[in-house]
Scaffold this motif. Structure first.
Motif, PDB file in Angstrom:
ATOM      1  N   GLU A 102      22.298 -32.292  22.984  1.00  0.00           N
ATOM      2  CA  GLU A 102      21.251 -32.931  23.792  1.00  0.00           C
ATOM      3  C   GLU A 102      20.000 -32.056  23.867  1.00  0.00           C
ATOM      4  O   GLU A 102      20.114 -30.835  24.034  1.00  0.00           O
ATOM      5  N   MET A 103      18.853 -32.687  23.777  1.00  0.00           N
ATOM      6  CA  MET A 103      17.590 -32.014  24.089  1.00  0.00           C
ATOM      7  C   MET A 103      17.074 -32.557  25.416  1.00  0.00           C
ATOM      8  O   MET A 103      16.943 -33.760  25.599  1.00  0.00           O
ATOM      9  N   GLN A 104      16.794 -31.642  26.332  1.00  0.00           N
ATOM     10  CA  GLN A 104      16.228 -32.021  27.636  1.00  0.00           C
ATOM     11  C   GLN A 104      14.923 -31.263  27.833  1.00  0.00           C
ATOM     12  O   GLN A 104      14.928 -30.039  27.891  1.00  0.00           O
ATOM     13  N   LEU A 105      13.824 -31.983  27.930  1.00  0.00           N
ATOM     14  CA  LEU A 105      12.546 -31.345  28.213  1.00  0.00           C
ATOM     15  C   LEU A 105      12.305 -31.336  29.715  1.00  0.00           C
ATOM     16  O   LEU A 105      12.534 -32.345  30.396  1.00  0.00           O
ATOM     17  N   VAL A 106      11.854 -30.194  30.220  1.00  0.00           N
ATOM     18  CA  VAL A 106      11.453 -30.083  31.630  1.00  0.00           C
ATOM     19  C   VAL A 106      10.070 -29.451  31.613  1.00  0.00           C
ATOM     20  O   VAL A 106       9.905 -28.312  31.168  1.00  0.00           O
ATOM     21  N   VAL A 107       9.075 -30.207  32.070  1.00  0.00           N
ATOM     22  CA  VAL A 107       7.694 -29.726  31.978  1.00  0.00           C
ATOM     23  C   VAL A 107       7.008 -29.776  33.333  1.00  0.00           C
ATOM     24  O   VAL A 107       7.338 -30.599  34.189  1.00  0.00           O
ATOM     25  N   ASN A 145      17.120 -36.710  25.753  1.00  0.00           N
ATOM     26  CA  ASN A 145      17.199 -37.171  27.145  1.00  0.00           C
ATOM     27  C   ASN A 145      15.816 -37.511  27.678  1.00  0.00           C
ATOM     28  O   ASN A 145      14.816 -36.988  27.206  1.00  0.00           O
ATOM     29  N   GLN A 146      15.787 -38.343  28.694  1.00  0.00           N
ATOM     30  CA  GLN A 146      14.528 -38.646  29.380  1.00  0.00           C
ATOM     31  C   GLN A 146      13.933 -37.345  29.926  1.00  0.00           C
ATOM     32  O   GLN A 146      14.606 -36.629  30.667  1.00  0.00           O
ATOM     33  N   PRO A 147      12.698 -37.013  29.556  1.00  0.00           N
ATOM     34  CA  PRO A 147      12.118 -35.762  30.056  1.00  0.00           C
ATOM     35  C   PRO A 147      11.996 -35.763  31.583  1.00  0.00           C
ATOM     36  O   PRO A 147      11.844 -36.818  32.205  1.00  0.00           O
ATOM     37  N   LEU A 148      12.055 -34.574  32.148  1.00  0.00           N
ATOM     38  CA  LEU A 148      11.827 -34.405  33.577  1.00  0.00           C
ATOM     39  C   LEU A 148      10.454 -33.748  33.710  1.00  0.00           C
ATOM     40  O   LEU A 148      10.247 -32.626  33.232  1.00  0.00           O
ATOM     41  N   ALA A 149       9.506 -34.477  34.321  1.00  0.00           N
ATOM     42  CA  ALA A 149       8.140 -33.961  34.433  1.00  0.00           C
ATOM     43  C   ALA A 149       7.791 -33.756  35.895  1.00  0.00           C
ATOM     44  O   ALA A 149       8.020 -34.641  36.730  1.00  0.00           O
ATOM     45  N   PHE A 150       7.229 -32.619  36.197  1.00  0.00           N
ATOM     46  CA  PHE A 150       6.754 -32.315  37.548  1.00  0.00           C
ATOM     47  C   PHE A 150       5.233 -32.308  37.520  1.00  0.00           C
ATOM     48  O   PHE A 150       4.627 -31.444  36.893  1.00  0.00           O
ATOM     49  N   TYR A 151       4.637 -33.275  38.204  1.00  0.00           N
ATOM     50  CA  TYR A 151       3.175 -33.418  38.224  1.00  0.00           C
ATOM     51  C   TYR A 151       2.588 -32.630  39.396  1.00  0.00           C
ATOM     52  O   TYR A 151       3.290 -32.257  40.329  1.00  0.00           O
ATOM     53  N   GLU A 152       1.275 -32.407  39.332  1.00  0.00           N
ATOM     54  CA  GLU A 152       0.556 -31.680  40.397  1.00  0.00           C
ATOM     55  C   GLU A 152       1.266 -30.363  40.741  1.00  0.00           C
ATOM     56  O   GLU A 152       1.397 -30.015  41.908  1.00  0.00           O
ATOM     57  N   ALA A 153       1.714 -29.687  39.710  1.00  0.00           N
ATOM     58  CA  ALA A 153       2.549 -28.490  39.900  1.00  0.00           C
ATOM     59  C   ALA A 153       1.737 -27.205  39.951  1.00  0.00           C
ATOM     60  O   ALA A 153       2.300 -26.129  40.131  1.00  0.00           O
TER      61      ALA A 153
END
Ligand SMILES: Cc1cc2nc3c(=O)[nH]c(=O)nc-3n(C[C@H](O)[C@H](O)[C@H](O)COP(=O)(O)O)c2cc1C
Length: 179
Positions: A102-107, A145-153
């Motif tokens: 699995e590839m999981q992006l967390v940005v 995998n669906q990326p996990l993105a944190f906005y206004e970080a």
């Protein structure tokens, strides 16, 4: 299940969000963390390819944790792909090392979620911004995998940072195939 977290941030001394999320990964069970700039500085040619390949082979899920800078990957993350995902290892004849992992992006991103919507100024979703990683994952047979993105970080602190840490910790422990 074993997870490898590859972290990249070109300006670690300016980082709050990625640094805090890396600390979460370091406290998580069955997670190995490799920070590219800690290991290699900003030297695009300094990779210990064998060590990186062994670390990736040992993982079931590979998480890439990085900030969005100019709607792109960090330079060291791009260099990692160039150096580590080699012909005959990741692709080409016999190149199946990462197949079915699995590839999981967390940005983290400074802009709002709205910016990354169809009405937003950049006219590009986060999924579109992350296309090079998605395409690379599929090219070598990984599950994306669906990326996990944190906005206004940017400059996140207090309750906001706690929320990011909590959501990341949960994602790290999610069972294989569930994301
Ligand atoms: C050089 C630079 C370029 C940036 N470009 C973007 C961008 O293209 N899109 C965005 O949403 N945020 C952008 N940001 C904001 C960062 O993504 C944000 O500050 C970072 O993800 C927060 O994590 P950190 O505290 O670990 O640095 C940029 C920041 C810097 C320093």
């Amino acid at each position: 299940m074993k997870t490898l977290v590859i972290v990249s941030h070109p300006y670690p001394e300016q980082s709050t969000a990625i640094k805090a999320l890396q600390a979460v990964a370091e406290r998580s069970a069955n997670v190995t963390v490799r920070n590219l700039e800690s290991l290699y500085g900003s030297d695009l040619a300094a990779f210990d390819v064998t060590a990186e390949q062994r670390a990736a082979e040992a993982a079931d899920r590979i998480v890439f944790l990085f900030p969005i800078h100019w709607f792109n990957l960090t330079p060291m993350l791009k260099a990692y792909l160039n150096a580590v995902w080699s012909y005959g290892w990741a692709f080409g004849p016999g190149g199946t090392a990462l197949k079915n992992k699995e590839m999981q992006l967390v940005v983290t991103a400074g802009a709002t979620e709205f910016t990354y919507s169809s009405e937003g100024v950049i006219q590009s979703s986060m999924d579109e911004v992350l296309t090079p990683m998605k395409a690379s994952a599929y090219y070598i047979g990984m599950q994306y995998n669906q990326p996990l993105a944190f906005y206004e970080a940017m400059g996140a602190s207090g309750a906001t940072l706690n929320e990011l840490e909590h959501r990341f910790a949960e994602r790290l422990q999610a069972p294989l195939g569930s994301l």
